[in-house]
Design a protein around this motif. Structure first.
Motif, mmCIF file in Angstrom:
data_model
loop_
_atom_site.group_PDB
_atom_site.id
_atom_site.type_symbol
_atom_site.label_atom_id
_atom_site.label_comp_id
_atom_site.label_asym_id
_atom_site.label_seq_id
_atom_site.Cartn_x
_atom_site.Cartn_y
_atom_site.Cartn_z
ATOM 1 N N MET A 1 5.823 3.547 -2.303
ATOM 2 C CA MET A 1 4.781 2.608 -1.965
ATOM 3 C C MET A 1 5.145 1.191 -2.435
ATOM 4 S SD MET A 1 1.945 2.179 -0.542
ATOM 5 C CE MET A 1 0.298 2.698 -0.539
ATOM 6 N N ARG A 2 5.635 1.131 -3.673
ATOM 7 C CA ARG A 2 5.990 -0.171 -4.241
ATOM 8 C C ARG A 2 7.052 -0.869 -3.396
ATOM 9 N NH1 ARG A 2 9.821 -1.557 -8.659
ATOM 10 N NH2 ARG A 2 9.164 -3.604 -9.368
ATOM 11 N N GLU A 3 8.117 -0.127 -3.039
ATOM 12 C CA GLU A 3 9.197 -0.706 -2.242
ATOM 13 C C GLU A 3 8.703 -1.168 -0.876
ATOM 14 O OE1 GLU A 3 12.256 -2.030 -2.420
ATOM 15 O OE2 GLU A 3 11.834 -1.675 -4.536
ATOM 16 N N ARG A 8 7.631 -5.807 2.612
ATOM 17 C CA ARG A 8 6.754 -6.618 3.467
ATOM 18 C C ARG A 8 6.663 -8.055 2.933
ATOM 19 N NH1 ARG A 8 1.283 -3.609 4.041
ATOM 20 N NH2 ARG A 8 0.770 -5.564 5.061
ATOM 21 N N VAL A 9 6.575 -8.202 1.631
ATOM 22 C CA VAL A 9 6.513 -9.540 1.035
ATOM 23 C C VAL A 9 7.812 -10.298 1.311
ATOM 24 C CG1 VAL A 9 6.415 -10.802 -1.158
ATOM 25 C CG2 VAL A 9 4.837 -8.903 -0.744
ATOM 26 N N ARG A 10 8.956 -9.647 1.139
ATOM 27 C CA ARG A 10 10.250 -10.298 1.400
ATOM 28 C C ARG A 10 10.366 -10.742 2.852
ATOM 29 N NH1 ARG A 10 12.218 -5.686 -1.558
ATOM 30 N NH2 ARG A 10 12.442 -6.294 -3.737
ATOM 31 N N ARG A 11 9.959 -9.878 3.792
ATOM 32 C CA ARG A 11 10.010 -10.247 5.218
ATOM 33 C C ARG A 11 9.100 -11.432 5.505
ATOM 34 N NH1 ARG A 11 9.843 -4.713 6.074
ATOM 35 N NH2 ARG A 11 7.664 -4.807 6.696
ATOM 36 N N ALA A 12 7.943 -11.458 4.895
ATOM 37 C CA ALA A 12 7.007 -12.565 5.123
ATOM 38 C C ALA A 12 7.562 -13.884 4.583
ATOM 39 C CB ALA A 12 5.668 -12.251 4.468
ATOM 40 N N LEU A 13 8.371 -13.792 3.547
ATOM 41 C CA LEU A 13 8.903 -15.015 2.925
ATOM 42 C C LEU A 13 10.249 -15.460 3.499
ATOM 43 C CD1 LEU A 13 8.045 -14.301 -0.829
ATOM 44 C CD2 LEU A 13 6.856 -15.824 0.765
ATOM 45 N N GLU A 14 10.865 -14.664 4.356
ATOM 46 C CA GLU A 14 12.196 -14.982 4.881
ATOM 47 C C GLU A 14 12.280 -16.339 5.557
ATOM 48 O OE1 GLU A 14 13.230 -11.798 7.505
ATOM 49 O OE2 GLU A 14 14.066 -10.570 5.900
#
Length: 193
Positions: A1-3, A8-14
């Motif tokens: 779940m954590r990963e 999702r956070v990393r993709r949003a910040l790309e």
């Protein structure tokens, strides 16, 4: 779940640009006049006032005129006795004027450094705060100031870069909410008799 969440956070910040922090202000070798000019510009830009005085005697004479409009003052014990105004001594919570002696000042930010040893009430409670600053203790950067003070640092240092201001309520700027609404830095060129 954590990963999955982190992915999702990393993709949003790309596609967002990386924040770029400004380089530190490099002020090597500022002359006293340049440091005074920069300090004056920065503190005035923050809503503070700067007065330049030649020596303790000149500061005493200037203080006589400045203090006339006040009914009393709270004076820090670090202020030289020659700079006590001819006003009734009042506790900080009642005084319209607080007077302090700075540990130093920083040109790059227009900041005065105040010691906790003199008591924070005099620095924060009166509506007008007058801070005497010996020009020999005016440093180009905060790092230089802290290095100069490292042998005798108090438990806390107050960094004051202008009058107290807040826009917490309704985004309306109000002065004097969390401290003095007026800050006056009096630079003394030759502070010793």
């Amino acid at each position: 779940m954590r990963e999955r969440i982190l992915s999702r956070v990393r993709r949003a910040l790309e596609h967002r640009p990386s924040p770029v922090l400004p380089d530190p202000l490099a002020l090597p070798g500022l002359s006293r006049e340049e440091a005074v000019a920069l300090f004056t510009e920065r503190l005035s830009g923050n809503g503070g006032e700067v007065v330049r005085l030649p020596d303790l005697e000149g500061a005493r004479e200037w203080l006589e005129g400045f203090a006339r409009s006040f009914s009393g003052a709270a004076v820090s014990r670090m202020v030289p006795p020659v700079l006590y105004p001819a006003l009734p001594a009042l506790p900080p919570e009642e005084a319209p004027l607080g007077i302090s002696w700075a540990l130093g000042a920083v040109a790059e930010t227009g900041t005065v450094l105040l010691s906790s040893r003199e008591g924070r009430r005099t620095q924060l409670l009166p509506p007008t705060h007058l801070v005497f600053v010996p020009e020999e203790a005016l440093y180009a950067t905060l790092l230089e100031a802290l290095q100069a003070l490292k042998g005798d640092l108090p438990s806390a240092i107050g960094l004051h870069s202008g009058p107290s201001k807040s826009a917490d309520i309704g985004q309306v700027m109000v002065k004097g909410v969390h401290g003095p609404g007026r800050l006056v830095a009096a630079l003394i060129a030759e502070p010793h008799d």
